[in-house]
Write an enzyme that holds these catalytic residues in place. Structure first.
Site, short mmCIF file in Angstrom:
data_model
loop_
_atom_site.label_atom_id
_atom_site.label_comp_id
_atom_site.label_asym_id
_atom_site.label_seq_id
_atom_site.Cartn_x
_atom_site.Cartn_y
_atom_site.Cartn_z
N ARG A 110 -31.64 -45.80 -128.75
CA ARG A 110 -30.78 -45.27 -127.68
C ARG A 110 -29.64 -46.22 -127.31
NH1 ARG A 110 -36.01 -43.69 -126.04
NH2 ARG A 110 -36.31 -41.43 -126.10
N LYS A 132 -14.74 -45.61 -129.85
CA LYS A 132 -14.94 -44.25 -130.37
C LYS A 132 -15.60 -44.35 -131.73
CE LYS A 132 -11.71 -41.10 -129.94
NZ LYS A 132 -10.38 -40.44 -129.91
N GLU A 174 -0.50 -46.33 -138.20
CA GLU A 174 -0.92 -46.55 -136.82
C GLU A 174 0.08 -47.45 -136.10
OE1 GLU A 174 -3.14 -45.10 -135.09
OE2 GLU A 174 -4.37 -44.11 -136.59
N LYS A 209 -3.42 -50.63 -127.17
CA LYS A 209 -4.62 -49.78 -127.15
C LYS A 209 -5.57 -50.21 -126.05
CE LYS A 209 -8.13 -47.50 -129.83
NZ LYS A 209 -8.61 -47.09 -131.18
N GLU A 219 -11.42 -40.68 -122.62
CA GLU A 219 -10.44 -39.71 -123.11
C GLU A 219 -10.38 -38.45 -122.25
OE1 GLU A 219 -8.96 -39.12 -127.58
OE2 GLU A 219 -10.75 -37.95 -127.16
N ARG A 223 -5.97 -41.31 -122.39
CA ARG A 223 -6.31 -41.86 -123.70
C ARG A 223 -5.92 -40.93 -124.84
NH1 ARG A 223 -11.81 -45.10 -125.56
NH2 ARG A 223 -11.32 -45.14 -127.77
N ASN A 227 -3.87 -40.43 -129.76
CA ASN A 227 -3.90 -39.47 -130.86
C ASN A 227 -2.50 -38.97 -131.22
OD1 ASN A 227 -6.68 -39.18 -131.66
ND2 ASN A 227 -7.04 -38.23 -129.68
N HIS A 230 -1.81 -37.49 -134.56
CA HIS A 230 -3.11 -37.32 -135.20
C HIS A 230 -3.58 -35.88 -135.31
CE1 HIS A 230 -3.21 -41.60 -134.82
NE2 HIS A 230 -4.46 -41.70 -135.23
N HIS A 234 -5.20 -35.25 -138.73
CA HIS A 234 -6.61 -34.89 -138.92
C HIS A 234 -6.73 -33.55 -139.67
CE1 HIS A 234 -8.17 -37.61 -135.42
NE2 HIS A 234 -7.92 -38.28 -136.53
N HIS A 251 -5.35 -42.28 -144.10
CA HIS A 251 -5.21 -41.89 -142.69
C HIS A 251 -3.82 -42.19 -142.15
CE1 HIS A 251 -6.23 -41.11 -138.53
NE2 HIS A 251 -5.84 -42.32 -138.20
#
Length: 348
Positions: A110, A132, A174, A209, A219, A223, A227, A230, A234, A251
């Site tokens: 956990r 993330k 990026e 960042k 997010e 936040r 993206n 992105h 994506h 990417h």
């Protein structure tokens, strides 16, 4: 050496950027760690002494490795190796490794600690920072995951010298994003990343960042600006998952296309002018990246993936430039998206 804090209260940590700093790994492990699980990939030539007993787990290369079955395999290996809740995972590699290892750490017992030794430019400027973690589904990228902050991140820019050209391109995509995000952040006045040395470039991207993550860890809104570019990126990556994929984009290469698409879409919506679109193309080109849509891309297929994007709230949501800077925009009309995609060379 530059240490950048990620100010998250009890979950705060530092990202250390420098050259020849791999010997700091034992220093960045949390107190009380007696054993670590090192998660890495074949071909990552990074050597260090963790200072405690370590088991090494090799995961496959590429986005195809980011699966729930791979997370299960890692967790079973952690259990077999006797990794306790007070121990830690050490992710050594790029974004795929930090996504996988971080998610496995988030769910094993956990949640146990993890640190990242980022070995690619993409990981150092973006993927390894912010907590993330996650894996892909056939329906889309990073649809299953968790917010799980690392205990520390180590970015030794010296290890980047062996990166192939396309891995540099992936990180530079990026960097191009951060060239726009740094313009309006308090305390981080805009400047050209292209004018800085590598260590300073990485540190500046990390600082941008870190400021965004500290303001909006989960997010909820702000936040989402991380993206930028992105949503299309994506979708392009998701469209390339299947056996009939017609293109191969790293990417950052996909983000470069996505940044120009976002600028063109913002222009179509009246948010920015021609000069601002031209600036996006100039920045992308300045990082030696292409803004061309891959041959054979279909607007309808890409739209279907973009509709599943994590930012969407049962609508089409994009991060777009505008008078107040880059921000999330909800409820973008399908017709505007399709028109922008086809103008950039997509089939209908």
């Amino acid at each position: 050496m530059i240490a950048i804090p990620v100010a998250l209260g009890e979950r705060a940590y530092e990202v250390v950027v420098g050259r020849g700093i791999l010997d700091m790994v034992p220093e960045i492990l949390p107190d009380g760690v007696q054993r670590v699980a090192i998660v890495t990939q074949e071909g990552i030539d990074v050597e260090f002494d963790a200072g405690v007993p370590a088991d090494t787990f090799i995961v496959p290369a590429g986005e195809s490795a980011k699966t729930l079955s791979q997370v299960e395999e890692l967790c079973r290996g952690f259990a077999a190796g006797g990794l306790a809740r007070s121990d830690a995972v050490v992710a050594v590699g790029g974004g795929v490794v930090s996504d996988l290892a971080g998610f496995a750490a988030a769910v094993f017992h956990r949640g146990i600690a993890y640190v990242t030794v980022a070995t690619t430019l993409l990981a150092q400027v973006d993927a390894a920072i912010g907590g993330k973690t996650g894996v892909n589904l056939p329906e889309g990228k990073n649809l299953v995951g968790a917010f799980w902050q690392p205990s520390a991140v180590l970015c030794d820019v010296g290890v980047l010298s062996t990166l192939p050209a396309r891995e540099w391109a992936s990180g530079r995509g990026e960097m191009a994003k951060y060239a726009f995000l740094g313009e309006t952040l308090p305390g981080l006045p805009g400047m050209s990343l292209l004018d800085l040395g590598l260590e300073e470039q990485v540190a500046r991207c990390v600082a941008i960042k870190a400021a965004v993550v500290a303001a909006d860890e989960r997010e909820s809104d702000r936040r989402m600006v991380l993206n930028y570019g992105h949503t299309l990126a994506h979708a392009l990556e998701a469209a390339a998952f299947g056996p009939d994929a017609r293109w191969d984009l790293r990417h950052g290469e996909a983000v470069a296309v996505g940044l120009v698409f976002a600028a063109e879409l913002a222009h179509r919506l009246g948010r920015i002018d021609d000069a601002r679109v031209a600036l996006h193309r100039k920045v992308v080109g300045g990082f030696d990246l292409s803004a061309d849509m891959p041959a054979g891309a279909s607007a309808e297929q890409l739209l279907s993936f973009m509709a599943r994007d994590k930012k969407a709230r049962h609508d089409l949501t994009f991060v777009l430039d505008g008078p107040g800077g880059v921000e999330p925009v909800h409820g973008v009309a399908r017709e505007d998206v399709v028109a922008t995609l086809t103008a950039m060379g997509c089939a209908p």
